[in-house]
Design an enzyme around this catalytic site. Sequence first.
Site, mmCIF file in Angstrom:
data_model
loop_
_atom_site.group_PDB
_atom_site.id
_atom_site.type_symbol
_atom_site.label_atom_id
_atom_site.label_comp_id
_atom_site.label_asym_id
_atom_site.label_seq_id
_atom_site.Cartn_x
_atom_site.Cartn_y
_atom_site.Cartn_z
ATOM 1 N N ASN A 104 0.772 -1.278 0.024
ATOM 2 C CA ASN A 104 -0.109 -0.005 -0.052
ATOM 3 C C ASN A 104 0.928 1.190 -0.101
ATOM 4 O O ASN A 104 2.083 1.104 0.004
ATOM 5 C CB ASN A 104 -0.910 -0.031 1.334
ATOM 6 C CG ASN A 104 -0.146 -0.062 2.484
ATOM 7 O OD1 ASN A 104 0.542 0.711 2.692
ATOM 8 N ND2 ASN A 104 -0.451 -1.007 3.214
ATOM 9 N N ARG A 105 0.231 2.590 -0.147
ATOM 10 C CA ARG A 105 1.057 3.738 -0.379
ATOM 11 C C ARG A 105 1.537 4.430 1.063
ATOM 12 O O ARG A 105 2.114 5.391 1.007
ATOM 13 C CB ARG A 105 0.075 4.479 -0.989
ATOM 14 C CG ARG A 105 -0.375 4.354 -2.330
ATOM 15 C CD ARG A 105 -1.030 5.353 -3.050
ATOM 16 N NE ARG A 105 -2.032 4.894 -3.959
ATOM 17 C CZ ARG A 105 -1.379 4.574 -5.310
ATOM 18 N NH1 ARG A 105 -0.128 4.747 -5.518
ATOM 19 N NH2 ARG A 105 -1.969 4.139 -6.601
#
Length: 401
Positions: free
Chosen positions: A209-210
């Site tokens: 994920n970011r």
Amino acid sequence: MLKGKKIILGITGSIAAYKIPFLIRLLKKEGAEVQVVTTPFALEFVTPLTLSALSENPVLIDFFDEENGSWHSHIELGLWADLILVAPLTANTMAKMATGIADNLLLTVLLSARCPVYFAPAMDLDMYRHASTKSNLQTLQSFGYHLIEPAEGELASGLKGVGRLEEPEIIFSIIKEALIPQSPFVKKRILISAGPTHEPIDPVRFIGNRSSGLMGIELAKAFAAKGADVNLVLGPSRYSVEDPSIIVSHVTTAAEMHKSITSLYHDADITVMAAAVADFTPKEIKKEKIKKEDGIESIVLTQTTDILKELGAMKGRGRILVGFALETENETQNALKKLQDKNLDLIVLNSLKDKGAGFEHETNKVTLLAHNGKKIQIPLKPKSEIAQDIVTYIEEHLISE
Ligand code: CTP
């Protein structure tokens, strides 16, 4: 723990100067910046090479730097320091300090200083109990200078009595206490998770994920600045952490984060799960790289352990547990549900809807939701400031409960 703290260490001409290299090592080990300023006579007792090597700064003695054709500004030095310590302090320099004589660099720096000044006398017992010394001691204390009293014991003269320079470890702990403001976090162990986790598909690919890890890193720094001992479990992040009071454990997957957090949780007084732990991980990790021509029809995912939920279930009394929530809809309602389900004291709600907030930004905008129904909205600001607000909230509302 003393990272970023600037200390001027004034050394005067006493045999006790041999103890100062030990003190410098203790200060440097804790991350302090140390600038040694000596009287000319001090260097008869300790070499500038030892002092500069340990302090990692050239030793300043004279007003003028003849080699470089410049001069050392006592005003700048006086303003630079967070604290000045004169140790050992001889009867001679003490008398000069008491009367405002300014015939060497150290004395002028003291006159220009705006920070706290500590002094640790060292002299023979008769000199120490002389009426002039007593009066000078009082004068220095009337300036607001702090006395580190000499210890009793064998003196260089062979006599026994009060006058020995206090031991470096004791001077160090007095200085450390002076530099770290009174804080309930001193000697508290804080456990923080930060960053994303990467869940491998094959040796080269992963699901992630970011999250950048910055929010959790800033929290670790904010707790450390308040004197806490911090364990940071950090997923893959481009940021590095260089603070001697933060112990970093690097992990990659949710399973590794689970293992690391579980092993540290037992000793933690406060735990903050700021990591964006992957909720799902591939059921099967291919041993070899999946070739394009073979294709991937589907990836079967299994759920990871909800670490925070597990921590909440075994929390017990007297410990503080903080979680984060990242929501895109029914934000408050969902966050409050997590607060309750995971047995948390506080949840920090991030919204992805706000510009400049959430993952990949250096700023964030959050809402603090506490177990007692308190709700605090923190406007968009740098993550370092948000971290301080969260720490302040914990200090003011949770620690004292
Ligand atoms: N968390 C955790 N272990 C997981 C997933 C999340 O400890 N496997 C923690 C996060 O560190 C965060 C909190 O749980 O402090 C909430 O994470 P979030 O992703 O917002 O919620 P989830 O509980 O995973 O629920 P959902 O994804 O369905 O919103």
